[in-house]
Design an enzyme around this catalytic site. Structure first.
Site, PDB file in Angstrom:
ATOM      1  N   SER A 161      69.827  42.973  26.173  1.00  0.00           N
ATOM      2  CA  SER A 161      68.940  42.536  27.245  1.00  0.00           C
ATOM      3  C   SER A 161      68.734  43.659  28.265  1.00  0.00           C
ATOM      4  CB  SER A 161      69.498  41.254  27.878  1.00  0.00           C
ATOM      5  OG  SER A 161      68.558  40.625  28.689  1.00  0.00           O
ATOM      6  N   ASP A 264      62.266  33.657  22.511  1.00  0.00           N
ATOM      7  CA  ASP A 264      62.658  34.535  23.613  1.00  0.00           C
ATOM      8  C   ASP A 264      61.385  35.093  24.247  1.00  0.00           C
ATOM      9  OD1 ASP A 264      63.653  36.504  25.318  1.00  0.00           O
ATOM     10  OD2 ASP A 264      64.769  37.578  23.773  1.00  0.00           O
ATOM     11  N   HIS A 294      67.263  34.266  23.058  1.00  0.00           N
ATOM     12  CA  HIS A 294      67.846  35.357  23.822  1.00  0.00           C
ATOM     13  C   HIS A 294      69.321  35.033  24.088  1.00  0.00           C
ATOM     14  CE1 HIS A 294      67.300  38.841  26.510  1.00  0.00           C
ATOM     15  NE2 HIS A 294      68.266  38.273  27.216  1.00  0.00           N
TER      16      HIS A 294
END
Length: 325
Positions: A161, A264, A294
């Site tokens: 991320s 996501d 995610h």
């Protein structure tokens, strides 16, 4: 242009987990609450023993403005690749504890010495603080590689991320500085924050920002919240150190393994980064995470689908590290 896969159903195990996950309401979220909720999520797994490694050692690495806390994970004692790992959490949250298990699995499944870095976070330190810490840390590990894995030809970066964002940007900076990396592992990375996830024209470039705007843990609104804390000035989003997809050239960066997740909002910017790397002649493999959300690298204890997909990506990363430069 490579087409995206047909949508597979959301993994039913993950569907049950989503309501339990933190950081889903930016209207009440504060930096402190975001940090505490991620720590609490990590602590809730205490009953599950962490995957065992031979060595866990708290160390210091050089950051952009002084020493940083870091944690070293190692399997065995012989020569090994070295990987510098950057945790996710929207730049604002996340730390060595929240991503302890991910770092352990990375060490176990790649055989690398993994150094997880506790970079400075916003809003206390805004951009470019986290990037400067990430690049300084990799430069420091490169210069001291004999203390770690011992092989400068098998040095890689990894992150999930916001950590994937830092890893991608650092890989570009390493290319420019003449530091040759063997590989980069970008796990559902942030690659393009122009518009701060709030401008319709920019969001329209990536259909996943509308398709997955809410309901699948990470929301578009939370990404706007994270970006607003990271950037003191919205125009900074055009800087490649924030938006590596906007880099003038990606030619010559390290070979990459890039993972995305179908459910996501970041899916399509991650896929766009894969295409940009390919267009620049960079060796890249994309894991598309068809049934996943995610954050799935942290859900392997619960979801077989998540665990298998993460294992596949780490295996490919291991292969790149083994090749060296």
């Amino acid at each position: 242009m490579r087409g995206l896969p047909m949508a597979a159903p959301l993994d039913p195990v993950i569907a049950q987990i989503i309501p339990l996950l933190p950081m889903r309401d930016p209207t009440v979220m504060t930096p402190q609450s975001a940090r505490e909720s991620l720590r609490e999520l990590a602590a809730s797994r205490a009953a599950i023993p962490p995957p065992p490694v031979d060595t866990v050692q708290d160390i210091k690495v050089q950051g952009g403005a002084g020493p940083l806390d870091a944690r070293l994970y190692r399997i065995g004692t012989g020569p090994a690749p070295t990987v510098v790992f950057f945790h996710g959490g929207g730049w604002v949250a996340g730390d060595l504890e929240t991503h302890d298990r991910q770092a352990r699995w990375l060490a176990i499944e790649t055989g690398a010495v993994v150094i997880s870095v506790d970079y400075r976070r916003p809003p206390e330190t805004r951009f470019p603080g986290a990037f400067e810490d990430a690049f300084a840390a990799v430069s420091d590990v490169f210069n001291r590689v004999a203390e770690f894995g011992g092989d400068a030809k098998r040095l890689g970066v990894a992150g999930d991320s916001a950590g994937g964002n830092l890893a991608a940007a650092t890989a570009i900076a390493c290319r420019d500085a003449g530091i040759k990396l063997a590989a980069q592992l970008l796990v559902y990375p942030v690659t393009d924050v122009v518009g701060g996830y709030a401008e319709a024209r920019e969001n329209a470039r990536y259909p996943s920002r509308a398709e997955n705007a809410e309901g699948y843990f990470l929301s578009r609104a939370v990404m706007a919240w994270f970006t607003g804390h990271y950037l003191a000035d919205p125009t900074h989003a055009k800087d490649w150190r924030v938006s590596p997809l906007r880099a003038p050239s990606l030619a010559g960066v390290a070979p990459a393994i890039v993972t995305t997740a179908w459910f996501d909002p970041l899916r399509d910017e991650g896929a766009a980064y894969v295409r940009a790397l390919e267009a620049a002649g960079v060796r890249v493999k994309h894991h598309e995470g068809a049934s996943l959300i995610h954050g799935y690298f942290g859900l392997g204890d619960a979801s077989d689908v998540a665990r298998t997909e993460a294992q596949r990506a780490r295996a490919d990363f291991k292969a790149l590290l083994a090749r060296g430069i």
